[in-house]
Design a protein around this motif. Structure first.
Motif, PDB file in Angstrom:
ATOM      1  N   UNK A   1       1.204  -1.039   0.196  1.00 19.71           N
ATOM      2  CA  UNK A   1      -0.232  -0.017   0.042  1.00 19.71           C
ATOM      3  C   UNK A   1       0.721   0.953   0.302  1.00 19.71           C
ATOM      4  N   UNK A   2       2.411   1.343   0.718  1.00 23.19           N
ATOM      5  CA  UNK A   2       2.686   2.270   0.818  1.00 23.19           C
ATOM      6  C   UNK A   2       3.282   2.824  -0.283  1.00 23.19           C
ATOM      7  N   UNK A   3       3.546   1.456  -1.046  1.00 19.73           N
ATOM      8  CA  UNK A   3       4.062   1.864  -2.904  1.00 19.73           C
ATOM      9  C   UNK A   3       3.258   2.557  -4.127  1.00 19.73           C
ATOM     10  N   UNK A   4       1.998   1.880  -3.660  1.00 18.83           N
ATOM     11  CA  UNK A   4       1.021   2.494  -4.825  1.00 18.83           C
ATOM     12  C   UNK A   4       0.284   3.781  -4.286  1.00 18.83           C
ATOM     13  N   UNK A   5       0.526   4.519  -2.274  1.00 17.67           N
ATOM     14  CA  UNK A   5       0.184   5.574  -2.551  1.00 17.67           C
ATOM     15  C   UNK A   5       1.343   6.381  -2.629  1.00 17.67           C
ATOM     16  N   UNK A   6       2.876   5.928  -2.671  1.00 20.37           N
ATOM     17  CA  UNK A   6       3.591   6.725  -3.391  1.00 20.37           C
ATOM     18  C   UNK A   6       3.558   7.231  -4.610  1.00 20.37           C
ATOM     19  N   UNK A   7       3.082   5.941  -6.020  1.00 17.80           N
ATOM     20  CA  UNK A   7       3.132   6.977  -7.046  1.00 17.80           C
ATOM     21  C   UNK A   7       2.120   7.600  -6.825  1.00 17.80           C
ATOM     22  N   UNK A   8       0.672   7.594  -6.276  1.00 18.16           N
ATOM     23  CA  UNK A   8      -0.271   8.055  -6.418  1.00 18.16           C
ATOM     24  C   UNK A   8      -0.065   9.889  -6.357  1.00 18.16           C
ATOM     25  N   UNK A   9       0.403   9.909  -4.934  1.00 21.78           N
ATOM     26  CA  UNK A   9       0.879  11.178  -4.372  1.00 21.78           C
ATOM     27  C   UNK A   9       1.785  11.948  -5.004  1.00 21.78           C
ATOM     28  N   UNK A  10       2.278  11.365  -5.674  1.00 16.71           N
ATOM     29  CA  UNK A  10       3.440  11.788  -6.364  1.00 16.71           C
ATOM     30  C   UNK A  10       3.262  12.714  -7.618  1.00 16.71           C
ATOM     31  N   UNK A  11       2.055  11.452  -8.144  1.00 13.67           N
ATOM     32  CA  UNK A  11       1.593  12.324  -9.605  1.00 13.67           C
ATOM     33  C   UNK A  11       1.204  13.435  -8.779  1.00 13.67           C
ATOM     34  N   UNK A  12      -0.194  12.872  -8.204  1.00 13.02           N
ATOM     35  CA  UNK A  12      -0.656  14.567  -8.037  1.00 13.02           C
ATOM     36  C   UNK A  12      -0.505  15.426  -7.809  1.00 13.02           C
ATOM     37  N   UNK A  13       0.837  15.423  -7.152  1.00 15.37           N
ATOM     38  CA  UNK A  13       1.107  16.715  -6.306  1.00 15.37           C
ATOM     39  C   UNK A  13       2.127  17.176  -7.518  1.00 15.37           C
ATOM     40  N   UNK A  14       2.750  16.372  -8.238  1.00 15.60           N
ATOM     41  CA  UNK A  14       3.405  17.354  -8.937  1.00 15.60           C
ATOM     42  C   UNK A  14       2.150  17.776 -10.135  1.00 15.60           C
ATOM     43  N   UNK A  15       1.102  17.096 -10.174  1.00 15.14           N
ATOM     44  CA  UNK A  15       0.346  18.245 -11.474  1.00 15.14           C
ATOM     45  C   UNK A  15       0.159  19.159 -10.625  1.00 15.14           C
ATOM     46  N   UNK A  16      -0.480  19.131  -9.332  1.00 15.30           N
ATOM     47  CA  UNK A  16      -1.136  20.222  -8.460  1.00 15.30           C
ATOM     48  C   UNK A  16      -0.202  21.797  -8.774  1.00 15.30           C
ATOM     49  N   UNK A  17       1.430  20.740  -8.646  1.00 20.87           N
ATOM     50  CA  UNK A  17       2.077  22.154  -8.171  1.00 20.87           C
ATOM     51  C   UNK A  17       2.293  22.472  -9.281  1.00 20.87           C
ATOM     52  N   UNK A  18       2.699  22.044 -10.624  1.00 23.50           N
ATOM     53  CA  UNK A  18       2.545  22.990 -11.942  1.00 23.50           C
ATOM     54  C   UNK A  18       1.188  23.608 -12.080  1.00 23.50           C
ATOM     55  N   UNK A  19      -0.469  22.913 -11.970  1.00 24.32           N
ATOM     56  CA  UNK A  19      -1.204  24.197 -12.367  1.00 24.32           C
ATOM     57  C   UNK A  19      -0.879  25.285 -10.885  1.00 24.32           C
ATOM     58  N   UNK A  20       0.261  25.208 -10.132  1.00 27.25           N
ATOM     59  CA  UNK A  20       0.278  26.460  -9.532  1.00 27.25           C
ATOM     60  C   UNK A  20       0.799  27.263  -9.768  1.00 27.25           C
ATOM     61  N   UNK A  21       1.783  26.717 -10.941  1.00 31.42           N
ATOM     62  CA  UNK A  21       2.992  28.175 -11.444  1.00 31.42           C
ATOM     63  C   UNK A  21       4.315  27.587 -11.180  1.00 31.42           C
TER      64      UNK A  21
END
Lengths: 213, 213, 213
Positions: free
Chosen positions: A97-117
């Motif tokens: 579960x740690x591995x799955x959460x890691x991937x999901x959060x890394x991807x979602x977090x990157x997208x959000x940071x890009x959205x914030x410029x």
């Protein structure tokens, strides 16, 4: 853009749930009481995202501004607490579960940071932080050196997933496609590290006898 | 004001580099892999400044808004990783770089807090936090009680440097002069503590036999 | 509303003082020097409130924007340092002040989160965080698993106090009345846990021999 925002939202909820399970499972393993387990579930689930939101200026952070993440973490924590026997029967449930959460959060977090410029190198780092932050706080709360600093190919798996999003975004690929590829790459690297022993180099030039453990 | 801003910027880069070296050296000492060393280098370098920026409202923090600090920390981490043998030959390299980074960050952090209109006592505390924050997070990540709470004259050295900036600013001295004096005072106090054993008092009135270790 | 704001302010100062005593007492117990004791007093006193303020967007946080909390924490730290012998004579002083600070901060934190327009479930959680944050950071700084995750009925006592404020606010009761009831309930639950052994359930379905300590 709507689909990208929706994507981030859905990924965030999935990541929240799996990280909450990972935190709760460690809490049960350490004989914590019900409330300790729920606190650890919630903290593990939201610490990375809160760190990201505080750093990019999305205040109050997503998981404070609404109560969905709290509810999800509590449900996950209660499930683990109630069915802890079954969770023990699964092999290495925490690690998976740690591995799955890691991937999901890394991807979602990157997208959000890009959205914030945020610029792309730091957006990838913020994605990585979103991914590893919850687990780091979980480990610090249970007084152990965070897995991320010990485990082979942990943070680097998160970063690889984040970089897929960054690159995909810059060449104009579909966000949902980049997200899936990024998550898959991250989980693949992490599982290879766990079950095939993939490693990063360790500085080998230490004088003998200087070990500190 | 331009020269003060430039000064803060330059000091920030120097401090980032030396703290990254301090973090990376501890990572190598603890047998972390390459990525763990880089993470520890980056975290040690930027945690104090990020804490300061979040607290004074400079969001996103300097080291998130641009990628220079990340690049510097990665370079420092790679150097330490590659030449770890040489770093071991130097006596107490971690402690020396730690003292230098402490002074530089305390002074730069105080100046930035004053620029953001924080009152002088808290500006000095924020300077101290900028100085000790990175090392505290570094120590917490490696599961040891932070040096700052144990070491004789650690936080107090940072605070002394910060107070030089506060006093100098209130009497209208040149920022660059105050900065140099503040850094020198901090490094001097820290080295005296390390090599001459300068200490602060410990509460002596404990009943015998109540030790908890 | 003026009386509610005044109430929060007064509660904040009382909570700051008692938590600073709790932090300083642990610092003396661990043989820290004077400055380490003061740092621990300040951090324990303000970490929960700072976390709350950062999360709800009250930046710079109360205890950074003014120097009153710093002064209070320093006074409390000096008192504990100077009269540590007397503090040792009192039975369990750390635990008692910890319980009082917990209730006061949980109630004040919830009120402030509601004032900032946070939804009620997260306002209660933010109140709990205000209460348990300082102690968690204090424990992490001294490299032990935070009491909150181990101790029976700790975070749950803070949450109970917070929920009194949330419920009272939604049915329009006097803030001062809710505050007093909330604090009393929290302290009562915590003391019952300490002296009567009130507990929360622990997952009992673990396979024998899987203990990790």
């Amino acid at each position: 853009m709507n689909s990208a925002i929706l994507l981030v939202k859905i990924l965030d909820l999935i990541g929240t749930f799996v990280f909450a399970i990972s935190g709760a499972a460690l809490g049960v393993e350490r004989d914590m009481d019900l409330f300790g387990v729920l606190v650890l579930a919630f903290v593990t689930a939201v610490a990375g995202g809160i760190a990201r939101d505080e750093l990019i200026g999305a205040i109050p952070p997503e998981s404070i501004a609404n109560w969905h993440n709290l509810a999800l973490a509590v449900v996950a924590g209660l499930l683990v607490f109630r069915f802890s026997k079954s969770f023990y029967r699964l092999q290495h449930p925490v690690q998976f579960f740690d591995a799955a959460g890691l991937g999901v959060f890394a991807v979602a977090g990157t997208q959000k940071a890009l959205d914030y410029g945020i610029n792309w190198p730091m957006a990838a780092v913020l994605g990585m932080i979103s991914g590893i932050g919850g687990g780091m706080v979980r480990d610090m709360l249970t007084a152990q050196v965070p897995t991320v600093l010990r485990a082979d190919v942990y943070a680097v798996a998160a970063l690889a997933g984040a970089l897929v999003v960054v690159v995909g975004s810059s060449v104009g690929l579909q966000p949902i496609l980049c997200a899936l590829v990024g998550i898959s790459l991250c989980v693949f690297l992490r599982l290879m590290a766990l079950y095939r022993g993939w490693k990063l180099p360790v500085a080998s030039s230490r004088p003998p006898g200087s070990k500190q453990d």
